[in-house]
Motif scaffolding. Structure first.
Motif, PDB file in Angstrom:
ATOM      1  N   ARG A 171       0.810  -1.126   0.079  1.00 32.71           N
ATOM      2  CA  ARG A 171      -0.067  -0.100   0.087  1.00 32.71           C
ATOM      3  C   ARG A 171       0.748   1.047  -0.140  1.00 32.71           C
ATOM      4  O   ARG A 171       0.541   2.287  -0.566  1.00 32.71           O
ATOM      5  CB  ARG A 171      -0.980  -0.055   1.345  1.00 32.71           C
ATOM      6  CG  ARG A 171      -2.311   0.871   1.062  1.00 32.71           C
ATOM      7  CD  ARG A 171      -3.200   0.637   2.116  1.00 32.71           C
ATOM      8  NE  ARG A 171      -3.738  -0.733   2.127  1.00 32.71           N
ATOM      9  CZ  ARG A 171      -4.096  -1.312   3.118  1.00 32.71           C
ATOM     10  NH1 ARG A 171      -4.006  -0.849   4.435  1.00 32.71           N
ATOM     11  NH2 ARG A 171      -4.595  -2.470   2.989  1.00 32.71           N
ATOM     12  N   GLY A 175      -0.660   2.541  -2.978  1.00 29.96           N
ATOM     13  CA  GLY A 175      -1.988   3.206  -2.513  1.00 29.96           C
ATOM     14  C   GLY A 175      -1.751   4.653  -2.417  1.00 29.96           C
ATOM     15  O   GLY A 175      -0.655   5.347  -2.668  1.00 29.96           O
ATOM     16  N   GLU A 178      -7.596   8.450  -1.227  1.00 22.93           N
ATOM     17  CA  GLU A 178      -8.365   8.360  -2.726  1.00 22.93           C
ATOM     18  C   GLU A 178      -9.505   9.660  -2.348  1.00 22.93           C
ATOM     19  O   GLU A 178      -9.794  10.059  -1.110  1.00 22.93           O
ATOM     20  CB  GLU A 178      -9.426   7.065  -2.571  1.00 22.93           C
ATOM     21  CG  GLU A 178      -8.588   5.903  -2.691  1.00 22.93           C
ATOM     22  CD  GLU A 178      -7.894   5.631  -4.039  1.00 22.93           C
ATOM     23  OE1 GLU A 178      -8.189   6.466  -4.824  1.00 22.93           O
ATOM     24  OE2 GLU A 178      -6.908   4.861  -4.428  1.00 22.93           O
ATOM     25  N   GLY A 179     -10.079  10.233  -3.422  1.00 28.86           N
ATOM     26  CA  GLY A 179     -11.106  10.942  -3.227  1.00 28.86           C
ATOM     27  C   GLY A 179     -10.631  12.411  -2.758  1.00 28.86           C
ATOM     28  O   GLY A 179     -11.680  13.160  -2.321  1.00 28.86           O
ATOM     29  N   GLY A 184      -7.472  13.694  -7.305  1.00 31.51           N
ATOM     30  CA  GLY A 184      -8.016  12.236  -7.114  1.00 31.51           C
ATOM     31  C   GLY A 184      -7.368  11.691  -6.185  1.00 31.51           C
ATOM     32  O   GLY A 184      -7.549  11.865  -5.105  1.00 31.51           O
ATOM     33  N   GLN A 185      -6.270  10.718  -6.521  1.00 35.31           N
ATOM     34  CA  GLN A 185      -5.671   9.943  -5.391  1.00 35.31           C
ATOM     35  C   GLN A 185      -4.334  10.623  -5.056  1.00 35.31           C
ATOM     36  O   GLN A 185      -3.751  11.092  -5.991  1.00 35.31           O
ATOM     37  CB  GLN A 185      -5.267   8.380  -5.951  1.00 35.31           C
ATOM     38  CG  GLN A 185      -4.749   7.580  -4.894  1.00 35.31           C
ATOM     39  CD  GLN A 185      -3.848   6.621  -5.668  1.00 35.31           C
ATOM     40  OE1 GLN A 185      -2.973   6.842  -6.343  1.00 35.31           O
ATOM     41  NE2 GLN A 185      -4.058   5.473  -5.090  1.00 35.31           N
ATOM     42  N   PRO A 187      -1.107   9.948  -3.539  1.00 36.23           N
ATOM     43  CA  PRO A 187      -0.238   8.672  -3.119  1.00 36.23           C
ATOM     44  C   PRO A 187       0.544   8.776  -1.975  1.00 36.23           C
ATOM     45  O   PRO A 187       0.886   9.931  -1.677  1.00 36.23           O
ATOM     46  CB  PRO A 187       0.846   8.799  -4.314  1.00 36.23           C
ATOM     47  CG  PRO A 187       0.334   9.439  -5.329  1.00 36.23           C
ATOM     48  CD  PRO A 187      -0.370  10.670  -4.690  1.00 36.23           C
TER      49      PRO A 187
END
Lengths: 338, 392
Positions: A171, A175, A178-179, A184-185, A187
């Motif tokens: 992750r 990963g 989010e949102g 957007g993402q 990291p």
């Protein structure tokens, strides 16, 4: 010298400010690398306007994060007057260790992470103590560590990495939050790299950082001023190995496990630091410039992709740019010792 | 000038005895270690029912050592000048390609291939030397960059084996007289030439002087750039010869040999041979012993059947241990950062841990090797503020 010139005490006129700004930008010091970074980005945007979108930029930052982390670690060692060639092997070793020990089991993620940190500290301690106490030049010490790690890991796994990483482990590298509006993402890798860079800046302003800089500048003077040079340098090696561990976690998460992971990263990190105007030999340069150097390197690779150059020609251009950058910085050092 | 030059070289009359002991001492230790390793290796091999000194194994050892030997002899000259060459591995690869493509399987073009390789590698060395001395790029970065430039060229133009080496030239790779391969004989000649060069020529003396202390050498009237450039040219040419050897052995040019890590291995061999990584001390004789030690170990591991990866581990440990021992023997000269030139040079610093102290280190330092230590320190103390940006 590589640091930005001090502000003059008297109130400067506008022309003077402008001139000083130009000097800073072209001086081959810390600011120059950011000028270079902007030039590269202008090039990328001209080739590919879509790259200016926040998601693309974040994807770029995510890709650059491991190198930024490694560059910060290498910076500590270089500014103290030493060199760490073992980071590439250490990144590879850590990824392979993680894969072999976790072996896909989520529950083992945290213990293995702790073990990796401990292993990183151990490697840093060995590098540092052999260099300072046994007085082996750091290039030989870390070259030795590099060989030992390279061989030991392959010996242990029988030549090819085994096992698998857990989702939780990956992750950090893959990963993000989010949102988030606009981008957007967001990291995790970018957040981690930014946090490490900020912490490094703070550390270099703290007493430890001052002593580290003084040690790299002139370790005799530092010794006479009461600095425990061996301890300061050993800590720098430990920091480098720890950050290599973090970079390993990010790279493992991002790219997965291969036998080649980490190869050549030590020279990439050194190049990034030097590109930032940090002088090999120690005592000069800002940590934020090393971060800038890492970003500039990654941006350069992105630019190559935009130009559709064959990937194989990249080393040539990279080599020419490093030499040019260092020659440029050296030219200023030799002609205007200001 | 001649006097001061002589005084700043290890071979000065002033300290012939002590420096002789110091320098030969280390070389002696290396050869002693070589004999010890051969003896221990023979015993270990005997326990495994093998004979390390059998003809096949001796030939194997000598063949192994010749390739690294050429590179390491060249690297010795560069390191003696307090420089470094990280491009040698790439020069080897490029040379093998240049040799094979120029010869193109035609025996009449052998000389052309050899000349082309020597010219190309000399040119690379010249560029390295000029970038380091005239553009003041430190050697680590300059030669690393040069290596990357060559790598990009090779990767783009040659993905696989290229060219063909005529059978007549492959004798360089395979012929042997008794147990002595031709390539090893050539290496011995090259090594002897290098020793003579260092001991008997002005440039050779200047290399020690510049490596010992560039600033003192400059004040003694040496043009400090010339020995450094010469060393880099000779180092690249030596790597070019190694490339010829690779071409002769493989029968073709192989661009991928740069992945073998010759640059770091050659540096390891040089320091294993007792040459001081910060320049000014050591010699080619020690390097040859260092190369032989590595080759004997490799052969031993092969004979006994050690896991190839374990070799890397052992090799790393051996190099670190050896250098740590030399650091102790050599008077524990604390190592200044090696990557500095010109204004950034500084005297070796007592960065010993508290307790050991600087005193013993300073006393033990063979002062004959750096007779002008004190003037240097003074000069640097004066030079530093100016060079460091302190002139405000």
């Amino acid at each position: 010298m590589t640091r930005a010139p001090q502000h003059p005490t008297r109130r400067p006129g506008a022309g003077r400010i402008a001139r000083s700004a130009v000097t800073r930008l072209l001086g081959g010091g810390s600011t120059t690398v950011f000028a270079l970074l902007i030039v590269i980005f202008v090039g990328i945007f001209t080739m590919n306007p879509a790259f200016a979108q926040p998601p693309s930029m974040l994807a770029f930052a995510k890709q650059a994060a491991p190198l930024v982390v490694l560059a910060v670690g290498q910076y500590f060692v270089i500014v103290s007057g030493e060199l760490d060639l073992s980071v590439g092997s250490l990144v590879g070793a850590q990824v392979v260790i993680a894969a072999a020990l976790i072996d896909g089991a989520e529950s083992r993620t945290v213990p293995v992470l702790l073990l990796m940190v401990a292993f990183g500290v151990l490697v840093g301690l060995v590098n540092g103590l052999v260099t300072t106490v046994l007085r082996v030049p750091s290039i030989i010490t870390t070259l030795g560590t590099m060989l030992v790690l390279y061989g030991a890991i392959r010996l242990w796994t029988g030549g090819a990495p085994t096992g698998a990483l857990s989702e939780a482990f990956r992750r950090a590298g893959r990963g993000g939050i989010e949102g988030v509006p606009v981008v957007g993402q967001l990291p995790w890798a970018v957040l981690i790299a930014a946090a490490i860079a900020a912490a490094a800046v703070a550390l270099m302003r703290a007493p430890y950082g001052r002593v580290l800089m003084a040690t790299g500048d002139n370790d005799t003077a530092a010794t006479y001023s009461g600095a425990r040079v061996w301890r300061v340098r050993t800590t720098a090696f430990v920091l480098s190995s720890l950050l290599a561990t973090v970079a390993g976690i990010l790279i493992g998460g991002f790219a997965g496990v291969t036998a080649q992971v980490g190869e050549g990263l030590e020279f990439m990190a050194i190049t990034a630091v030097v590109l930032g105007g940090v002088v090999l030999g120690g005592g000069h340069g800002a940590v934020i410039a090393a971060v800038g150097g890492a970003l500039a390197m990654e941006a350069l690779f992105t630019l190559f992709i935009q130009f559709d150059l064959p990937a194989t020609i990249q080393p040539t251009v990279q080599g020419l740019i490093i030499i040019a950058a260092v020659a440029y910085a050296a030219r200023r050092r030799s002609t205007h010792p200001s | 000038m001649t006097v001061s030059v002589a005084a700043s070289t290890p071979a000065s009359a002033l300290g012939t005895v002590r420096s002789g002991l110091g320098r030969m001492g280390t070389t002696g230790v290396v050869y002693l270690a070589l004999v010890g390793i051969v003896a221990a290796g023979t015993a270990v091999a005997a326990l495994n029912g093998q004979n390390l000194l059998a003809t096949a194994n001796l030939v194997d050892t000598l063949t192994r050592s010749s390739l690294l030997g050429f590179i390491a002899v060249g690297q010795t000259l560069v390191i003696l000048c307090r420089s470094l060459d990280l491009s040698v591995g790439y020069v080897v690869a490029l040379s093998s390609v240049v040799a094979a493509t120029t010869m193109a399987g035609d025996p009449a073009r052998i000389w052309l291939g050899v000349v082309a390789v020597l010219a190309v590698s000399a040119l690379i060395g010249l560029v390295n030397g000029l970038v380091i001395t005239k553009l003041r790029v430190n050697a680590f970065i300059a030669t690393l960059g040069m290596g990357l430039v060559i790598k990009g060229y090779l990767d783009t133009l040659y993905q696989g084996p290229a060219g063909e080496v005529p059978v007549a030239f492959q004798v360089f790779g395979y012929t042997r007289v008794g147990v002595l391969p031709l390539s090893t004989a050539v290496l011995i000649v090259v090594a002897v030439l290098a020793i003579v060069f260092l001991r008997a020529t002005r440039t050779g003396y200047h290399m020690y002087a510049v490596g010992g202390d560039a600033e003192v050498a400059r004040m003694s009237g040496i043009r400090v750039d010339r020995p450094v450039i010469t060393a880099h040219v000779l180092c690249s040419v030596a790597a070019g010869v190694a490339g010829l050897l690779i071409a002769a052995r493989f029968g073709t040019g192989s661009s991928l040999v740069y992945g073998s890590g010759y640059e770091l291995e050659s540096i390891a061999a040089v320091v294993l041979g007792g040459t001081y990584l910060l320049g000014g001390r050591g010699g080619v004789a020690g390097t040859v012993a260092g190369v032989l030690i590595l080759a004997v170990l490799d052969t031993l591991f092969n004979v006994v059947g050690v896991d190839p990866f374990f070799k890397d581990v052992l090799r790393g440990v051996i190099v670190i241990t050896a250098v740590a021992i030399y650091a102790r023997r050599g008077g524990g000269t604390a190592h200044p950062p090696r990557f500095s030139r010109g204004a950034h040079q500084r005297p070796p610093a007592p960065d010993a841990p508290p307790g050991t102290g600087a005193g013993p280190a300073a006393e033990h330092r063979p002062d004959t090797t750096r007779p002008a230590r004190d003037p240097t320190a003074t000069a640097k103390d004066h030079a530093d503020p100016a060079g460091r940006g302190g002139r405000t």
